[in-house]
Design an enzyme around this catalytic site. Structure first.
Site, short mmCIF file in Angstrom:
data_model
loop_
_atom_site.label_atom_id
_atom_site.label_comp_id
_atom_site.label_asym_id
_atom_site.label_seq_id
_atom_site.Cartn_x
_atom_site.Cartn_y
_atom_site.Cartn_z
N ASP A 73 -60.72 -169.98 -17.29
CA ASP A 73 -59.99 -171.10 -16.68
C ASP A 73 -60.47 -171.38 -15.25
O ASP A 73 -59.83 -172.12 -14.51
CB ASP A 73 -58.47 -170.82 -16.69
CG ASP A 73 -58.09 -169.57 -15.88
OD1 ASP A 73 -58.99 -168.92 -15.31
OD2 ASP A 73 -56.89 -169.26 -15.82
N GLU A 133 -55.66 -167.74 -9.77
CA GLU A 133 -55.53 -168.66 -10.89
C GLU A 133 -55.61 -170.11 -10.39
O GLU A 133 -55.45 -170.37 -9.20
CB GLU A 133 -54.20 -168.42 -11.61
CG GLU A 133 -54.06 -167.03 -12.22
CD GLU A 133 -54.87 -166.86 -13.52
OE1 GLU A 133 -55.87 -167.59 -13.72
OE2 GLU A 133 -54.52 -165.98 -14.32
#
Ligand code: GLP
Length: 266
Positions: A142, A149
């Protein structure tokens, strides 16, 4: 950013090992930034192979800083650290094989009472060591760097983060069941990582092709933490053919590497 498309993971391992060895030969008390995950393993194995064959440098004076660590892992049955903790992983996969002792390897402290101050204490340790000379990096599917993140501030510092469902699923292979993957982690921030003097990102396999294309050729964006490499004056991206397959400027990166002045190095 220097994008280096190479022929295989083995070729990447040799080039990455050359980079690290050159730093340690030039500066025996070098500070190495270490990443976990499957991607750096061939490079780590190559460093160990050379060291044990007597052709690598000595690592007695180096200091290491791990990028990140799980929070909330239970202790191992013998009371030691959990086998999948990043402290145990880095020792097993790299530092033990290089003769680097546990006292030379630092990681964020995931002890429950220590969490509120773990980030600032880790930052202070890195600063006291004089900063990281060369930082290994992988990239999540991702686009995450370390455990930053998507959505992480591009200026972030070491702190606690919550993993995405995608990252927990990706890392489930290291645990008995997906439910055993911790939800929380401590990670160097993107701003912390940017302070390392040389960033060495390795990506292999088709599963990383989209994240690599977004990081290297997409917009600078917190939605793709890997894109923060675009801000760094000395970032090297080593790619196998599958990981490089979605880059628009691939032919150009090949030309640049083929025509690279010999004196320049990576
Ligand atoms: C983990 C680590 C990252 C690593 C990423 C990719 O989440 N925290 O530092 O880059 O996974 O791992 P792999 O190399 O196994 O694909």
């Amino acid at each position: 950013m220097e994008v280096v498309p190479l022929g295989s993971a083995a070729e990447i391992a040799a080039v990455a090992a050359d980079v690290v060895e050159a730093v340690v030969r030039r500066k025996p008390a070098a500070v190495l930034g270490l990443a976990t995950g499957s991607t750096p393993l061939p490079a780590y194995q190559e460093l160990i192979r050379r060291h044990q064959a007597g052709i690598g440098p000595g690592y007695h004076d180096v200091t290491c800083f791990n990028l990140d660590e799980y929070v909330g892992l239970p202790p191992a049955p013998d009371g030691g650290v959990h086998a999948q903790s990043y402290r145990a992983t880095i020792a097993r996969e790299l530092t033990d094989g290089l003769g680097i002792g546990p006292d030379q390897v630092n990681g964020p402290d995931p002890g429950p009472g220590a969490l509120p101050t773990a980030g600032e204490r880790y930052e202070a340790l890195i600063e006291k060591a004089g900063g990281v000379d060369v930082q290994f990096l992988g990239i999540g599917s991702d686009g995450h760097l370390a455990f930053n993140e998507p959505g992480s501030s591009l200026a972030s510092r070491t702190r606690i983060k919550t993993l995405t469902a995608q990252t927990r699923a990706d890392n489930a292979r290291f645990f008995g069941s997906p439910g055993e993957v911790p939800t929380h982690v401590l990670t160097q921030g993107l701003g912390t990582i940017l302070e390392a003097r040389h960033l060495l990102l390795i990506a292999t396999g088709e599963g990383k092709a989209a994240a690599v294309a977004a990081a290297v050729e997409g917009p600078l964006s917190a939605s793709c933490p890997g894109s923060v490499l675009q801000l760094h004056p000395h970032a090297t991206v080593l790619l196998d053919p599958a990981a490089a397959s979605r880059l628009d400027r691939l032919a150009y990166y090949r030309e640049v590497y083929a025509a690279k002045p010999a004196w320049q190095g990576l």
